[in-house]
Scaffold this active site. Structure first.
Site, PDB file in Angstrom:
ATOM      1  CE  LYS A 102      75.314  89.200  20.201  1.00 28.28           C
ATOM      2  NZ  LYS A 102      75.421  87.865  19.573  1.00 28.28           N
ATOM      3  CG  ASN A 125      73.861  89.953  25.239  1.00 26.47           C
ATOM      4  OD1 ASN A 125      72.982  89.608  26.015  1.00 26.47           O
ATOM      5  ND2 ASN A 125      74.478  89.101  24.440  1.00 26.47           N
ATOM      6  CG  HIS A 177      69.109  83.093  19.974  1.00 27.00           C
ATOM      7  ND1 HIS A 177      69.373  82.519  21.199  1.00 27.00           N
ATOM      8  CD2 HIS A 177      70.151  83.923  19.712  1.00 27.00           C
ATOM      9  CE1 HIS A 177      70.515  82.997  21.662  1.00 27.00           C
ATOM     10  NE2 HIS A 177      71.016  83.838  20.780  1.00 27.00           N
TER      11      HIS A 177
END
Length: 427
Positions: A102, A125, A177
């Site tokens: 990302k 982020n 996660h």
């Protein structure tokens, strides 16, 4: 003045507070704590904004907020959604999500657009919350032509409603996660796909590694990147020829094509931009070479898939030559894929909270040592098992917050030790 409640006092929480004040709301910021009565703390607020670090399964404040939502008493949104709603019309942005890549894709997209004269700025982020971008645009610090390119985590997608990028890309999906979602990997994937809920079908983009039946304008054949079937650039002339960076570049170019005409890509300016881009620190960063051993800092590899991508990017001499440091915060991930890398890994120094889970997953695939929660011991143990010609790789497969502030601090510590010249090798 209408009040709003902000859950979490980190970077995103503070940005939400700043934006709330700018748009005429009276914000109250709160974090979980032993003396906080969660039910009382969330009572009375019509709007609740959640920072991405507030965990739905374990935060008393979040659970109390959800009870109010279920009773129809309030609205709970993410900081990402809050920032998006406040962007000046026409609220144009690009978005990037995925398990890995990302940050590089976001940085690369901005770099390429800027080379073509588009005032693209990284957000989300990657470090600057979208609420701060919105506030800067409302205050005139950023012009109306500003195009945010937003790195979006699954945490930020959990509570969106209106968030509508011009185009969005989902790079890949791997185990990560899992501790955050009661539904495990399946729920994590569903949350990731929420990025597309308000994106036109033709602008819903996917990474090269995803086998979804979608039309691609950007492809890779051999070492050549093509746009609409026409050769654009020789990847061997760039720093982006590794498989994972090919995916990042292809995604970035797909996003660029949703903003500028394809003809602008076939220019010296665009070619130069691709050729000059260098991925940021802590991503397969060679930090030292000593006694014939190459030290590589890949601290940003926080899940098993990113470790395997790193291994696939390194030269393969035909026998295991990588001494790796693995470990960190336990996010409930599946580490079993690491056992398949015995043809590359000759030894692993395990450290941190989930070292025992990694040891169980790799079994006897390759030798490993339990170094507890002592990073210096892990480094020294790895070094003792390295010989000239080997690569000593920090690619931990885990987040860092059990022992470090973030992945950057962890990478900096590795770099410091690698350059210090202390310790003995396996010569």
């Amino acid at each position: 003045m209408e009040q709003c409640l902000v859950l979490g006092s980190g970077l995103s929480g503070r940005a939400a507070v700043r934006l709330a004040r700018r748009i005429g709301l009276e914000p109250v910021m709160i974090s979980d704590g032993p003396e906080v009565d969660a039910g009382q703390a969330v009572a009375g607020y019509p709007l609740i904004v959640a920072s991405p670090g507030v965990k739905p399964l374990s935060s008393p404040l979040y659970r109390a907020a959800m009870r109010r939502i279920e009773a129809g008493e309030a609205e709970l949104i993410s900081e990402l959604e809050f920032g998006y709603r406040a962007l000046p019309a026409p609220r144009r942005l690009l978005a990037v999500t995925g398990t890995n890549g990302k940050t590089t894709t976001t940085e690369l997209t901005c770099h390429l657009l800027q080379a073509l004269g588009v005032k693209a700025v990284p957000a989300g982020n990657i470090g600057l919350p979208l609420s701060d971008i919105a506030c800067d645009m409302l205050e005139g610090r950023l012009g109306p032509e500003t195009l945010p390119v937003v790195e979006v985590s699954s945490f930020q997608l959990e509570r969106i409603r209106d968030f509508a990028p011009v185009a969005a890309v989902l790079l890949n999906l791997e185990s990560d996660h899992i501790d955050r979602y009661a539904g495990g990997l399946a729920e994590y994937k569903l949350v990731k796909f929420r990025i597309f809920q308000s994106v036109p079908a033709e602008n819903q983009l996917f990474g090269l590694s995803m086998t979804l039946p979608v039309g691609r304008r950007v492809t890779v054949e051999g070492h050549e990147l093509l746009v609409d079937g026409k050769p654009l650039i020789d990847l061997t002339e760039t720093r982006l020829d590794a498989p994972h960076n090919r995916e990042n570049l292809a995604a970035a170019v797909e996003l660029v094509l949703r903003v500028v005409p394809a003809g602008q890509l076939f220019t010296p300016e665009f070619t130069r931009a691709v050729e000059t881009f260098a991925p940021g620190r802590h991503r397969l960063e060679t930090v030292a070479v000593r006694h014939g051993i190459t030290f590589i800092n890949d601290s940003k590899a926080t899940n098993p898939a990113s470790v395997i991508a790193a291994l696939n990017s390194l030269p393969d001499p035909g026998s295991p030559n990588i001494v790796i440091l693995l470990g960190g915060l336990d996010k409930g991930m599946d580490f079993s894929s690491l056992a398949s890398q015995a043809h590359r890994i000759k030894f692993a120094a395990l450290f941190g909270e989930c070292r025992a889970r990694i040891a169980a997953a790799i079994g006897d695939a390759f030798p490993a040592a339990d170094c507890g929660c002592d990073f210096r011991l892990a480094f020294d143990t790895a070094l003792k098992n390295a010989v000239p010609g080997d690569i000593m790789l920090l690619s931990p497969a885990c987040a860092s917050m059990d022992m470090f502030k973030d992945y950057k601090e962890r990478g900096d510590r590795f770099t410091e030790l690698a350059r210090a010249g202390s310790g003995s090798t396996g010569r």
